[in-house]
Design a protein around this motif. Structure first.
Motif, PDB file in Angstrom:
ATOM      1  N   LEU A 105      39.810  45.955  31.133  1.00 33.84           N
ATOM      2  CA  LEU A 105      40.079  46.852  32.583  1.00 33.84           C
ATOM      3  C   LEU A 105      41.051  46.991  33.231  1.00 33.84           C
ATOM      4  O   LEU A 105      41.048  48.620  33.684  1.00 33.84           O
ATOM      5  N   LYS A 106      42.526  46.033  32.254  1.00 32.51           N
ATOM      6  CA  LYS A 106      43.398  46.037  33.017  1.00 32.51           C
ATOM      7  C   LYS A 106      43.870  47.796  32.348  1.00 32.51           C
ATOM      8  O   LYS A 106      44.961  48.411  31.912  1.00 32.51           O
ATOM      9  N   ASP A 107      43.367  47.340  31.347  1.00 32.93           N
ATOM     10  CA  ASP A 107      44.125  49.038  29.875  1.00 32.93           C
ATOM     11  C   ASP A 107      43.166  50.587  30.492  1.00 32.93           C
ATOM     12  O   ASP A 107      44.053  51.600  30.624  1.00 32.93           O
ATOM     13  N   LYS A 108      42.357  49.854  31.007  1.00 29.53           N
ATOM     14  CA  LYS A 108      40.944  51.409  31.430  1.00 29.53           C
ATOM     15  C   LYS A 108      41.624  51.665  32.934  1.00 29.53           C
ATOM     16  O   LYS A 108      41.967  52.843  33.498  1.00 29.53           O
ATOM     17  N   GLY A 109      42.605  51.144  33.496  1.00 30.62           N
ATOM     18  CA  GLY A 109      43.307  51.047  34.324  1.00 30.62           C
ATOM     19  C   GLY A 109      42.118  50.625  35.774  1.00 30.62           C
ATOM     20  O   GLY A 109      42.047  51.282  37.283  1.00 30.62           O
ATOM     21  N   VAL A 110      40.937  50.150  35.454  1.00 39.53           N
ATOM     22  CA  VAL A 110      40.462  49.410  36.491  1.00 39.53           C
ATOM     23  C   VAL A 110      40.691  48.684  37.490  1.00 39.53           C
ATOM     24  O   VAL A 110      41.568  47.270  36.674  1.00 39.53           O
ATOM     25  N   SER A 111      40.210  48.593  39.075  1.00 44.99           N
ATOM     26  CA  SER A 111      40.929  48.778  40.494  1.00 44.99           C
ATOM     27  C   SER A 111      39.030  48.253  40.633  1.00 44.99           C
ATOM     28  O   SER A 111      38.420  48.094  40.988  1.00 44.99           O
ATOM     29  N   ASN A 112      39.854  46.449  41.379  1.00 44.77           N
ATOM     30  CA  ASN A 112      38.146  46.046  42.424  1.00 44.77           C
ATOM     31  C   ASN A 112      36.911  46.332  41.602  1.00 44.77           C
ATOM     32  O   ASN A 112      35.807  46.996  41.708  1.00 44.77           O
ATOM     33  N   PRO A 113      36.976  45.664  40.197  1.00 47.66           N
ATOM     34  CA  PRO A 113      36.271  45.607  39.108  1.00 47.66           C
ATOM     35  C   PRO A 113      34.855  45.236  39.937  1.00 47.66           C
ATOM     36  O   PRO A 113      35.123  43.558  40.641  1.00 47.66           O
ATOM     37  N   VAL A 114      33.595  45.279  39.427  1.00 50.96           N
ATOM     38  CA  VAL A 114      32.495  44.819  39.880  1.00 50.96           C
ATOM     39  C   VAL A 114      32.297  43.423  38.171  1.00 50.96           C
ATOM     40  O   VAL A 114      32.253  44.078  37.192  1.00 50.96           O
ATOM     41  N   ILE A 115      32.015  42.324  38.396  1.00 54.04           N
ATOM     42  CA  ILE A 115      32.522  41.745  37.467  1.00 54.04           C
ATOM     43  C   ILE A 115      31.140  40.663  37.406  1.00 54.04           C
ATOM     44  O   ILE A 115      31.257  40.786  38.343  1.00 54.04           O
ATOM     45  N   VAL A 116      29.907  40.550  36.852  1.00 54.70           N
ATOM     46  CA  VAL A 116      29.330  39.707  36.426  1.00 54.70           C
ATOM     47  C   VAL A 116      29.257  38.447  36.534  1.00 54.70           C
ATOM     48  O   VAL A 116      29.616  39.078  34.952  1.00 54.70           O
ATOM     49  N   ALA A 128      20.969  44.937  41.521  1.00 53.18           N
ATOM     50  CA  ALA A 128      21.450  44.762  42.852  1.00 53.18           C
ATOM     51  C   ALA A 128      22.925  45.011  42.552  1.00 53.18           C
ATOM     52  O   ALA A 128      23.426  46.219  43.522  1.00 53.18           O
ATOM     53  N   HIS A 129      23.295  45.914  41.255  1.00 56.41           N
ATOM     54  CA  HIS A 129      24.391  45.905  41.060  1.00 56.41           C
ATOM     55  C   HIS A 129      23.936  47.019  40.440  1.00 56.41           C
ATOM     56  O   HIS A 129      24.186  47.302  39.693  1.00 56.41           O
ATOM     57  N   LYS A 130      24.635  48.547  41.239  1.00 54.62           N
ATOM     58  CA  LYS A 130      23.727  50.123  40.344  1.00 54.62           C
ATOM     59  C   LYS A 130      25.200  50.393  39.515  1.00 54.62           C
ATOM     60  O   LYS A 130      25.296  51.470  39.346  1.00 54.62           O
ATOM     61  N   LYS A 131      26.444  50.134  39.954  1.00 50.72           N
ATOM     62  CA  LYS A 131      27.566  49.867  38.712  1.00 50.72           C
ATOM     63  C   LYS A 131      28.376  48.570  38.305  1.00 50.72           C
ATOM     64  O   LYS A 131      28.499  47.863  39.542  1.00 50.72           O
ATOM     65  N   ILE A 132      28.286  48.482  36.796  1.00 57.11           N
ATOM     66  CA  ILE A 132      28.785  47.363  37.004  1.00 57.11           C
ATOM     67  C   ILE A 132      29.847  47.316  36.061  1.00 57.11           C
ATOM     68  O   ILE A 132      30.174  48.346  35.195  1.00 57.11           O
ATOM     69  N   ASP A 133      31.354  46.500  36.076  1.00 54.29           N
ATOM     70  CA  ASP A 133      32.086  47.102  35.177  1.00 54.29           C
ATOM     71  C   ASP A 133      32.464  45.784  33.894  1.00 54.29           C
ATOM     72  O   ASP A 133      32.408  45.985  32.693  1.00 54.29           O
ATOM     73  N   ALA A 134      32.254  45.137  33.690  1.00 56.24           N
ATOM     74  CA  ALA A 134      31.758  43.875  32.871  1.00 56.24           C
ATOM     75  C   ALA A 134      31.120  42.396  33.352  1.00 56.24           C
ATOM     76  O   ALA A 134      30.655  42.301  34.667  1.00 56.24           O
ATOM     77  N   MET A 135      30.677  42.048  32.000  1.00 57.86           N
ATOM     78  CA  MET A 135      29.214  41.206  32.326  1.00 57.86           C
ATOM     79  C   MET A 135      29.836  39.902  31.939  1.00 57.86           C
ATOM     80  O   MET A 135      30.132  40.143  29.867  1.00 57.86           O
ATOM     81  N   THR A 190      44.775  35.914  36.652  1.00 58.38           N
ATOM     82  CA  THR A 190      45.869  36.382  36.602  1.00 58.38           C
ATOM     83  C   THR A 190      46.237  38.562  36.570  1.00 58.38           C
ATOM     84  O   THR A 190      46.900  38.260  36.154  1.00 58.38           O
ATOM     85  N   TYR A 191      44.919  38.455  36.441  1.00 59.04           N
ATOM     86  CA  TYR A 191      44.469  40.199  36.741  1.00 59.04           C
ATOM     87  C   TYR A 191      44.332  40.629  37.613  1.00 59.04           C
ATOM     88  O   TYR A 191      44.470  42.279  38.095  1.00 59.04           O
ATOM     89  N   GLY A 192      44.556  39.593  38.598  1.00 63.77           N
ATOM     90  CA  GLY A 192      43.767  39.863  39.901  1.00 63.77           C
ATOM     91  C   GLY A 192      42.467  40.264  40.323  1.00 63.77           C
ATOM     92  O   GLY A 192      42.213  41.201  41.077  1.00 63.77           O
ATOM     93  N   PHE A 193      41.568  39.925  39.692  1.00 69.64           N
ATOM     94  CA  PHE A 193      40.379  40.439  39.128  1.00 69.64           C
ATOM     95  C   PHE A 193      39.967  38.627  39.709  1.00 69.64           C
ATOM     96  O   PHE A 193      40.216  37.678  39.392  1.00 69.64           O
ATOM     97  N   SER A 194      38.658  39.038  40.768  1.00 70.63           N
ATOM     98  CA  SER A 194      37.933  37.867  40.574  1.00 70.63           C
ATOM     99  C   SER A 194      36.061  38.517  40.291  1.00 70.63           C
ATOM    100  O   SER A 194      35.547  39.294  40.107  1.00 70.63           O
ATOM    101  N   VAL A 195      35.180  37.343  40.241  1.00 67.85           N
ATOM    102  CA  VAL A 195      33.875  37.726  39.594  1.00 67.85           C
ATOM    103  C   VAL A 195      33.066  37.917  41.004  1.00 67.85           C
ATOM    104  O   VAL A 195      32.937  37.689  42.098  1.00 67.85           O
ATOM    105  N   THR A 196      32.402  38.730  41.083  1.00 68.31           N
ATOM    106  CA  THR A 196      31.816  39.730  42.072  1.00 68.31           C
ATOM    107  C   THR A 196      30.285  38.622  41.977  1.00 68.31           C
ATOM    108  O   THR A 196      29.770  38.515  43.947  1.00 68.31           O
TER     109      THR A 196
END
Length: 352
Positions: free
Chosen positions: A176-187, A239-246, A211-217
């Motif tokens: 996600l960092k390499d893709k420049g994603v911020s505030n990702p939806v992680i399930v 419940a999540h119309k867009k997800i970045d990672a699972m 460590t990447y500044g992310f958290s589980v949504t």
């Protein structure tokens, strides 16, 4: 699993691999130049432990093979025992009933086997019968789910649940960092939320993401079954119309998770699995799936448990270690399987 479904571990190269994971210094270290004094010698030359020795009877008890990983546990244990002419292998009927497993282990104690390999349905509830075995002079190799009382087992061997979470978190975080994603939806799709092993996996995942500044949504448990995996994934997708990672903790339940994803025609996110099943590896290898990686927790740990039980019963140590006896605890490494390295792991996979 209420500890009802076994969890995963990883080992390469049989006991030699376990030795390398268990200790940083082995008998394979080159000798320092110059004179030496009182240097300990290895218990045996490399490979010597596989030579036939004293005949030993090894009892084996595990849960019922109600899914791929557990089926592979029993298969690996039996196959490894058959490799040795000095092992009399005595498995008892596999069961998911706590009382039946206790009774089965008691029959092995009464039979006076030389060693016991036990993967308990529930470590807490089988702790007492493992203590009985130890008190009867029968060494217990505790496989995967640990007995809370260290007096209940001679050696524990299993996977690194916290490490699984860390590996999954770092893979997702970096992608996600390499893709420049911020505030990702992680399930996160857990196994059984109340189990310590599940909690360890979730903590490792959260710590790595941090460590990447992310958290589980959002996270939900799926009971380590295909059916519940399908239901939970369907619910999270709705419940999540867009997800970045699972991250799905378990490749067996992942069969249902992937079916739900395909049914919903969703492909905007990356997915990481857990355990290292063959079907997961094939998905990764195809390059056409949201499943991009899986973190190992391989049932080959059962093969290692049988090898360890044999050595303990014969009074031997691990030939790659300097020490004369088998270690008290061996935690196997969790590795990340991706399209780039999947081919070298295929031989260790299991069918879900």
């Amino acid at each position: 699993m209420s500890d009802n479904v076994a969890r995963r571990g990883f080992l390469i190269g049989g006991l030699g691999g376990a030795a390398l994971l268990a200790a940083g210094c082995t008998s394979n270290e080159p000798a320092a130049s110059g004179p030496t004094s009182a240097a300990p010698a290895p218990a045996q030359a490399s490979g010597g432990n596989d030579q036939p020795g004293t005949k030993v009877t090894i009892g084996f008890s595990a849960p019922a093979a109600d899914h791929g990983w557990i089926a592979a546990i029993a298969k690996n244990a039996e196959a490894t025992a058959k490799q040795y002419t000095d092992i009399d292998f005595k498995p008892v009927e596999p069961t998911n009933d706590i009382n039946q497993q206790i009774s089965a282990v008691e029959t092995l104690i009464q039979a006076k086997v030389n060693a016991l390999v036990i993967l308990p349905n529930d470590g807490q509830q089988l702790n007492q019968v493992a203590l009985q075995a130890t008190e009867a002079g029968i060494p217990v190799v505790n496989l995967d789910r640990i007995f809370p009382d260290k007096l209940a087992y001679r050696t524990w061997v299993g996977g690194d649940n916290y490490g699984m979470g860390v590996a999954a978190g770092h893979y997702i975080g970096k992608q996600l960092k390499d893709k420049g994603v911020s505030n990702p939806v992680i399930v996160e799709i857990q196994g059984i939320a109340t189990l310590p092993l599940t909690q360890d996996r979730s903590k490792g995942f959260a710590d790595a993401l941090k460590t990447y500044g992310f958290s589980v949504t959002a996270k939900q448990d799926a009971q380590f079954t295909v059916e519940t995996g399908n239901e939970v994934a369907t619910s999270l997708l709705q419940a999540h119309k867009k997800i970045d990672a699972m991250w799905n903790h378990d490749d067996d339940q992942g069969v249902g998770v992937l079916a739900a994803i395909k049914e919903a025609s969703r492909n905007e996110f990356i997915m990481v699995g857990g355990a290292g099943s063959l079907n997961a590896m094939r998905e990764i290898q195809s390059g056409n799936s949201v499943l991009k990686a899986t973190v190992t927790y391989s049932p080959t740990m059962a093969s290692s448990a049988i090898k360890l039980a044999r050595l303990i019963a014969q009074g031997k140590g691990m030939s790659d270690l300097v020490e004369n006896t088998v270690p008290q605890s061996i935690t196997l490494a969790s590795e990340t399987i991706t399209k780039e390295n999947v081919e070298k792991y295929l031989a260790l996979g299991f069918e879900s």
